[in-house]
Scaffold this active site. Structure first.
Site, short mmCIF file in Angstrom:
data_model
loop_
_atom_site.label_atom_id
_atom_site.label_comp_id
_atom_site.label_asym_id
_atom_site.label_seq_id
_atom_site.Cartn_x
_atom_site.Cartn_y
_atom_site.Cartn_z
N HIS A 156 0.81 -1.23 0.00
CA HIS A 156 0.00 0.00 0.00
C HIS A 156 0.84 1.28 0.00
CE1 HIS A 156 -3.80 -2.22 1.68
NE2 HIS A 156 -3.21 -2.87 0.68
N GLU A 215 -13.37 2.31 -4.39
CA GLU A 215 -14.11 3.57 -4.40
C GLU A 215 -13.59 4.54 -5.44
OE1 GLU A 215 -14.87 3.76 0.46
OE2 GLU A 215 -13.92 5.44 -0.60
#
Length: 369
Positions: A148, A242
């Site tokens: 990440h 998203e």
């Protein structure tokens, strides 16, 4: 010098080749051309004024590829890169005045005390060598993590730099705190100083570079061609990818709200909470999005003002039609390989990078047959 190259959803499939058969999508018949192969997990790309392309490889190599793909040269002068897991050499973008300044910016996983983190460097590209390399952003704190990193780069309409980051995989709660760069959108001047319009420049115990927060792992970002606002997408956990408009000072909720769940099952917070931003669009199950661009060229008039997102999980190019700030229609175009980056080229074509040890640079053009 370059060296020789050694939805309603419509799901369409094809076998990629240098002369692929036409592919019928909802709005246009297209053909997908292979420009370059043999790229080692390519991650990001940017176009130079002469039409050639800089492509990052996650293992730490920056390739300069001619517009026709026939020649390639590795760029010298990169800093030390911690190329492990999801980390490595990530995005690249040229300055608006590149023709005269030769300036570019690139993001990478930077090793250092405590582990590694996303960093951004500024450099000049002179004869396929980077000179005057300086680190203008270094995500703090560092963690010993392979996960990440974010990390897309966008230059806004004022010439300032947006940098997307991630929560480093194990540090999700830090995305809700303002005393670090974890799980944030960063907004800086090109010398690395915080932009004066950032929401926390005057707040004690907050990082002045923060633009927005509560993000999980943003691997897509683009400016809306009409509004100039920064649109982003981020990976959800198991479900809940998203799309958001990243606005200053807004909290996008991770990990307090999400439409995903823990890997293997189990709730993570809620799906909504007062004061936390709802996504404009989300995917359950996850498509694993990466790369994003608005299309505003003339080559495909049918795609004007559409938003394109790559899918790693399903090997698709996702086309989104917008009504204002709402997604009104989704089409999925099957590419058959993990799509890592999506860009509009200077010729109006849509360019893709596919994520594998034999990654490809692809170009989508109108069908000629």
């Amino acid at each position: 010098m370059l060296k020789p190259l050694l939805l309603t959803s419509l799901v369409a499939s094809l076998t990629l080749s240098a002369h692929a058969d036409p592919l019928l999508t909802e709005k246009a018949a297209v053909q997908i051309e292979t420009i370059a192969t043999g790229l080692n997990h390519p991650w990001g790309m940017t176009f130079l004024p002469n039409g050639s392309i800089l492509v990052t490889e996650r293992n730490g190599t920056l390739q300069h590829i001619s517009a026709d793909g026939k020649t390639r040269q590795a760029i010298n002068g990169l800093p030390q890169i911690d190329a492990r897991g999801q980390g490595g050499l990530l995005d690249v973008i040229i300055a608006a005045d590149f023709s005269t300044s030769k300036t570019l910016y690139f993001s990478f996983s930077e090793p250092g005390t405590g582990g590694n983190s996303t960093a951004v460097a500024r450099a000049k590209l002179i004869d396929d060598t980077l000179t005057d390399v300086s680190i203008i952003f270094s995500q703090q704190p560092k963690y010993d993590s392979r996960h990440h990193f974010g990390s897309r780069l966008v230059i806004d309409n004022n010439g300032k730099l947006f940098i997307t980051t991630g929560d480093r995989g194990s540090e999700r709660t830090q995305a809700q705190k303002l005393d670090n760069h974890i799980g944030k959108v960063i907004h800086i001047n090109t010398d690395g100083t915080p932009s004066t319009d950032n929401p926390y420049v005057s707040q004690a115990n907050a990082k002045k570079e923060i633009w927005s927060y509560g993000h999980r792992n943003i691997q897509g970002a683009a400016l809306h061609p009409q509004t100039g606002q920064l649109w982003t997408h981020e990976h959800g956990p198991q479900g809940g990818d998203e799309i958001n408009i990243a606005l200053p000072g807004k909290n996008y909720g991770w990990p307090l709200i999400t439409y995903g769940e823990e890997y293997g099952g189990g709730a993570i917070g809620k799906t909504a909470q007062e004061g936390l931003e709802q996504p404009l669009h989300y995917w359950v199950p996850s498509i694993a999005p990466s790369g994003m661009t608005f299309y505003n060229a003339e080559l495909f008039p049918e795609w004007q003002n559409n938003l394109f997102v790559g899918s790693l999980k399903f090997g698709q190019l996702v086309r989104l039609e917008l009504t204002g700030d709402k997604v009104s229609h989704e089409e999925r175009i099957m590419i058959g390989q993990r799509v890592r980056d999506v860009e509009q080229g200077p010729d109006g074509a849509v360019y893709l990078l596919t994520d594998s040890s034999d990654g490809q640079l692809l170009r989508i053009m109108p069908a000629t047959e």
